[in-house]
Design an enzyme around this catalytic site. Structure first.
Site, short mmCIF file in Angstrom:
data_model
loop_
_atom_site.label_atom_id
_atom_site.label_comp_id
_atom_site.label_asym_id
_atom_site.label_seq_id
_atom_site.Cartn_x
_atom_site.Cartn_y
_atom_site.Cartn_z
N ASP A 49 0.81 -1.21 0.00
CA ASP A 49 0.00 0.00 0.00
C ASP A 49 0.84 1.26 0.00
O ASP A 49 2.04 1.24 0.31
CB ASP A 49 -0.90 0.02 1.24
CG ASP A 49 -2.19 -0.77 1.02
OD1 ASP A 49 -2.45 -1.17 -0.12
OD2 ASP A 49 -2.92 -0.97 2.01
N LYS A 71 -3.73 2.93 -2.55
CA LYS A 71 -4.99 3.64 -2.74
C LYS A 71 -4.95 4.87 -1.84
O LYS A 71 -4.79 4.76 -0.64
CB LYS A 71 -6.18 2.76 -2.38
CG LYS A 71 -6.30 1.51 -3.24
CD LYS A 71 -7.51 0.69 -2.88
CE LYS A 71 -8.80 1.33 -3.30
NZ LYS A 71 -8.96 1.46 -4.74
N MET A 182 -9.84 8.50 7.56
CA MET A 182 -10.20 9.00 6.22
C MET A 182 -11.28 10.08 6.29
O MET A 182 -12.22 10.09 5.50
CB MET A 182 -10.66 7.83 5.33
CG MET A 182 -9.59 6.78 5.13
SD MET A 182 -10.20 5.27 4.32
CE MET A 182 -11.17 4.52 5.64
#
Length: 261
Positions: A49, A71, A182
């Site tokens: 990641d 991502k 997030m």
């Protein structure tokens, strides 16, 4: 690559054709688990990641192929379905496949989706939990996730969702501290929704950027002012956001000595 120290621990074999979903932790290489290190040393192919620290990748088997599949919100990223299919493809080639995820693969890491794809393909897999940034980040900022005089529960929640998103009014009604993942781009709306749900504007907030890394910075604010204060700062994601009484403890428990941003 055999490590005599790890071999003495009788750790499970990483067999060819198996996929390991491994948590790399929140950033500090010292928080990597021994089982994760064992996987890094044995893997033939590593799919990693964006937030995996380069120092952790440096611990890998030198012969391993390293494939980036990061991502990041708001940036061009591989589709999750494509990543899952890639893991299946590599596993069917008889490789020791390491899917290396920042934090914990099963805490907002989409590890469950990848595991389901492996099950559907009939491939063996193992999950290696990692320390999630939602707990380690606050700890490195001097904020305990639970404190006997402050809370009896804590809620980990995503600031973005594939569905309609969290019910912020319901979360506000619990009065439990919230630890947001997030949530950078949506903080203004989230803060307003929590106030509409009954949380006072002076509820403590801490925004922890680059948690557990040498770049860690912390902004302390309140629910009513946090979006404005964050917009006026020079901070940037990734960030963990803590909302609730536990955030007040930073002023006393800032053991790392990082100044507020």
């Amino acid at each position: 690559m055999t490590d005599p120290t790890l071999s003495a621990l009788d750790l499970p074999a990483f067999n060819p054709g198996c996929v390991w979903l491994v948590g790399a932790g929140p950033g500090d290489p010292g928080l990597l688990t021994l089982l994760a290190l064992h996987a890094l040393r044995q893997a033939d192919h590593i799919v990693y990641d964006a937030l995996v620290d380069d120092r952790i990748l440096g611990l890998a088997n030198p012969a391993a192929v390293k494939e980036f599949a990061g991502k990041r919100g708001g940036r061009p990223s591989p589709a999750q379905e494509d990543i899952s299919l890639r893991l299946v493809e590599l596993g069917r080639q008889g490789l020791r496949v390491l899917r290396l995820k920042a934090g914990d693969p099963f805490v907002f890491g989409r590890g469950g989706e990848e595991a389901l794809a492996l099950v559907a393909a009939g491939l063996p897999f193992r999950v290696v939990p990692g320390i999630t940034a939602g707990l380690a980040g606050p700890a490195y900022a001097g904020i305990p996730a639970t404190h006997r005089t402050a809370n009896q529960a804590v809620i980990l929640v995503t600031g973005q969702s594939a569905g309609d998103g969290p019910d912020w009014a319901a979360l506000a009604a619990t009065r439990a501290p919230l630890i947001l993942y997030m949530a950078w781009r949506g903080l203004g709306g989230i803060a307003q929704a929590l106030q509409d749900g009954g949380l006072p504007p002076d509820t403590a907030v801490a925004v922890i950027c680059d948690a557990t890394t040498p770049r860690q910075r912390v902004l302390t604010s309140t629910l009513g002012a946090c979006a404005r204060d964050l917009g006026a700062s020079d901070l940037a994601p990734p960030a963990i956001i803590v909302i609730g009484a536990i955030a007040e403890l930073r002023g006393t428990l800032n053991w790392l000595g990082v100044a507020d941003a």
